[in-house]
Design a protein around this motif. Structure first.
Motif, PDB file in Angstrom:
ATOM      1  N   ILE A  34      19.262  10.339   1.250  1.00 38.45           N
ATOM      2  CA  ILE A  34      18.438   9.246   1.771  1.00 38.45           C
ATOM      3  C   ILE A  34      17.379   9.811   2.710  1.00 38.45           C
ATOM      4  O   ILE A  34      17.716  10.504   3.683  1.00 38.45           O
ATOM      5  N   ILE A  35      16.115   9.528   2.415  1.00 38.41           N
ATOM      6  CA  ILE A  35      15.019   9.857   3.316  1.00 38.41           C
ATOM      7  C   ILE A  35      14.547   8.565   3.972  1.00 38.41           C
ATOM      8  O   ILE A  35      14.159   7.624   3.285  1.00 38.41           O
ATOM      9  N   ILE A  36      14.625   8.516   5.286  1.00 36.39           N
ATOM     10  CA  ILE A  36      14.191   7.337   6.027  1.00 36.39           C
ATOM     11  C   ILE A  36      12.717   7.475   6.390  1.00 36.39           C
ATOM     12  O   ILE A  36      12.287   8.532   6.869  1.00 36.39           O
ATOM     13  N   ILE A  37      11.945   6.420   6.138  1.00 34.04           N
ATOM     14  CA  ILE A  37      10.548   6.386   6.574  1.00 34.04           C
ATOM     15  C   ILE A  37      10.398   5.190   7.502  1.00 34.04           C
ATOM     16  O   ILE A  37      10.881   4.100   7.212  1.00 34.04           O
ATOM     17  N   SER A  38       9.748   5.409   8.655  1.00 31.27           N
ATOM     18  CA  SER A  38       9.700   4.339   9.639  1.00 31.27           C
ATOM     19  C   SER A  38       8.520   4.506  10.583  1.00 31.27           C
ATOM     20  O   SER A  38       8.095   5.623  10.885  1.00 31.27           O
ATOM     21  N   ALA A  39       8.015   3.370  11.050  1.00 33.53           N
ATOM     22  CA  ALA A  39       6.978   3.380  12.086  1.00 33.53           C
ATOM     23  C   ALA A  39       7.590   3.657  13.452  1.00 33.53           C
ATOM     24  O   ALA A  39       6.871   3.938  14.416  1.00 33.53           O
ATOM     25  N   LYS A  40       8.911   3.563  13.554  1.00 31.61           N
ATOM     26  CA  LYS A  40       9.594   3.856  14.814  1.00 31.61           C
ATOM     27  C   LYS A  40       9.640   5.368  15.013  1.00 31.61           C
ATOM     28  O   LYS A  40      10.257   6.080  14.232  1.00 31.61           O
ATOM     29  N   VAL A  64       6.881  14.381  -0.687  1.00 30.52           N
ATOM     30  CA  VAL A  64       7.255  15.027  -1.947  1.00 30.52           C
ATOM     31  C   VAL A  64       7.988  16.338  -1.675  1.00 30.52           C
ATOM     32  O   VAL A  64       9.003  16.656  -2.314  1.00 30.52           O
ATOM     33  N   ALA A  65       7.499  17.117  -0.703  1.00 28.37           N
ATOM     34  CA  ALA A  65       8.134  18.395  -0.373  1.00 28.37           C
ATOM     35  C   ALA A  65       9.562  18.175   0.123  1.00 28.37           C
ATOM     36  O   ALA A  65      10.483  18.921  -0.224  1.00 28.37           O
ATOM     37  N   ARG A  66       9.750  17.133   0.925  1.00 28.53           N
ATOM     38  CA  ARG A  66      11.090  16.856   1.444  1.00 28.53           C
ATOM     39  C   ARG A  66      12.020  16.329   0.350  1.00 28.53           C
ATOM     40  O   ARG A  66      13.214  16.634   0.340  1.00 28.53           O
ATOM     41  N   VAL A  67      11.474  15.553  -0.568  1.00 29.30           N
ATOM     42  CA  VAL A  67      12.256  15.087  -1.713  1.00 29.30           C
ATOM     43  C   VAL A  67      12.747  16.287  -2.520  1.00 29.30           C
ATOM     44  O   VAL A  67      13.935  16.381  -2.882  1.00 29.30           O
ATOM     45  N   LYS A  68      11.850  17.216  -2.813  1.00 36.82           N
ATOM     46  CA  LYS A  68      12.224  18.398  -3.588  1.00 36.82           C
ATOM     47  C   LYS A  68      13.299  19.212  -2.867  1.00 36.82           C
ATOM     48  O   LYS A  68      14.256  19.699  -3.486  1.00 36.82           O
ATOM     49  N   ARG A  69      13.135  19.365  -1.546  1.00 41.97           N
ATOM     50  CA  ARG A  69      14.099  20.152  -0.784  1.00 41.97           C
ATOM     51  C   ARG A  69      15.476  19.502  -0.807  1.00 41.97           C
ATOM     52  O   ARG A  69      16.489  20.186  -0.979  1.00 41.97           O
ATOM     53  N   LEU A  70      15.523  18.173  -0.663  1.00 41.03           N
ATOM     54  CA  LEU A  70      16.814  17.487  -0.674  1.00 41.03           C
ATOM     55  C   LEU A  70      17.488  17.553  -2.041  1.00 41.03           C
ATOM     56  O   LEU A  70      18.700  17.742  -2.134  1.00 41.03           O
ATOM     57  N   PRO A 107       2.330   7.089  10.287  1.00 37.54           N
ATOM     58  CA  PRO A 107       1.878   7.441   8.933  1.00 37.54           C
ATOM     59  C   PRO A 107       2.275   8.878   8.604  1.00 37.54           C
ATOM     60  O   PRO A 107       2.333   9.725   9.477  1.00 37.54           O
ATOM     61  N   PHE A 108       2.594   9.123   7.345  1.00 36.00           N
ATOM     62  CA  PHE A 108       3.003  10.460   6.927  1.00 36.00           C
ATOM     63  C   PHE A 108       2.180  10.889   5.723  1.00 36.00           C
ATOM     64  O   PHE A 108       1.573  10.068   5.034  1.00 36.00           O
ATOM     65  N   SER A 109       2.179  12.179   5.476  1.00 34.95           N
ATOM     66  CA  SER A 109       1.478  12.723   4.318  1.00 34.95           C
ATOM     67  C   SER A 109       2.348  12.539   3.073  1.00 34.95           C
ATOM     68  O   SER A 109       3.514  12.954   3.072  1.00 34.95           O
ATOM     69  N   PRO A 110       1.819  11.933   2.018  1.00 34.66           N
ATOM     70  CA  PRO A 110       2.606  11.813   0.779  1.00 34.66           C
ATOM     71  C   PRO A 110       3.061  13.162   0.257  1.00 34.66           C
ATOM     72  O   PRO A 110       4.141  13.275  -0.319  1.00 34.66           O
ATOM     73  N   ASN A 160       0.833  -1.206   0.000  1.00 37.91           N
ATOM     74  CA  ASN A 160       0.000   0.000   0.000  1.00 37.91           C
ATOM     75  C   ASN A 160       0.869   1.259   0.000  1.00 37.91           C
ATOM     76  O   ASN A 160       0.643   2.194  -0.779  1.00 37.91           O
ATOM     77  N   ILE A 161       1.891   1.266   0.866  1.00 40.45           N
ATOM     78  CA  ILE A 161       2.786   2.429   0.925  1.00 40.45           C
ATOM     79  C   ILE A 161       3.585   2.536  -0.370  1.00 40.45           C
ATOM     80  O   ILE A 161       3.806   3.638  -0.893  1.00 40.45           O
TER      81      ILE A 161
END
Length: 228
Positions: free
Chosen positions: A76-82, A110-116, A103-106, A13-14
């Motif tokens: 690298i953007i880390i996504i985690s339930a921790k 996207v905003a963080r991807v663009k910034r990086l 859970p995070f907002s898609p 799903n993610i």
């Protein structure tokens, strides 16, 4: 836009949501379900950014991040339930550039991807061609082309290695504290310890063994150039 993002996530799903939002923004996306698959992808067709889950079957995201950092400064953007602070600190100290808790907002992703990506792009110079070349002893840097030579030989270096050497070469003999280097190279919003600076210096010294990159004990580092 031709930026290429590798998504390492075992939740279908993610995977679908993240992939759909990134593709909508024009990014090329490859999705893999394990760190082992991601490592193969890195060897065959390396992405220009990773979106990396921590909890993975087999090798976990922390170990994968560490392996990548031994070779590259690819964002690298880390996504985690921790969501514990210690988990975030560990992820960032192992080399993650950002950390999002599920859970995070898609849209936030996207905003963080663009910034990086924006941070990783070569900075546009406003000073003209006369300021493009930086010379510090046997170190020669072309800032606009982001090329670096030592003793006449071009060096294969990562983005952050280049950024640190350019900063030091622009300020020969000036000592920078670890905290200032963190802010100048990783950005003011970097959340991690100054060990990242020491690790970066170790990698630079390994590649350019006789570079006069000195430790200022208890403070930071400087690039020495003797006059005369």
């Amino acid at each position: 836009m031709n930026e290429y993002i590798g998504v390492v996530e075992d939740d279908r799903n993610i995977q679908n949501i993240v992939s759909a939002y990134l593709k909508k923004e024009g990014y090329h996306v490859t999705v893999v379900e394990s760190a082992e698959e991601a490592w193969e992808q890195w060897r065959e067709d390396p992405p220009s950014m990773w979106v990396l889950d921590i909890m993975l079957p087999g090798m976990d995201g922390y170990e994968f991040c560490k392996k990548i950092r031994e070779e590259s400064d690819v964002p690298i953007i880390i996504i985690s339930a921790k969501d514990e602070e210690i988990d975030k600190i560990l992820g960032l100290e192992l080399g993650g550039d950002d950390y999002l808790t599920k859970p995070f907002s898609p849209r936030e992703l996207v905003a963080r991807v663009k910034r990086l990506f924006k941070r990783a792009q070569p900075a546009l110079q406003q000073n003209g061609d006369s300021h493009d070349k930086v010379v510090a002893g046997q170190l020669l840097i072309y800032r606009n082309e982001r090329r670096l030579f030592w003793n006449g030989k071009e060096q294969d270096i990562t983005t952050k290695e280049f950024d640190m050497l350019l900063l030091l070469a622009d300020n020969v003999n000036r000592a920078f504290s670890r905290e200032e280097l963190l802010t100048r190279i990783w950005g003011e919003d970097y959340f991690g310890s100054d060990r990242a600076v020491d690790d970066l210096v170790k990698r630079i010294r390994k590649k350019i063994a006789d570079l006069p990159l000195e430790t200022v004990w208890g403070y930071g580092y400087r690039l020495r150039r003797d006059e005369g």
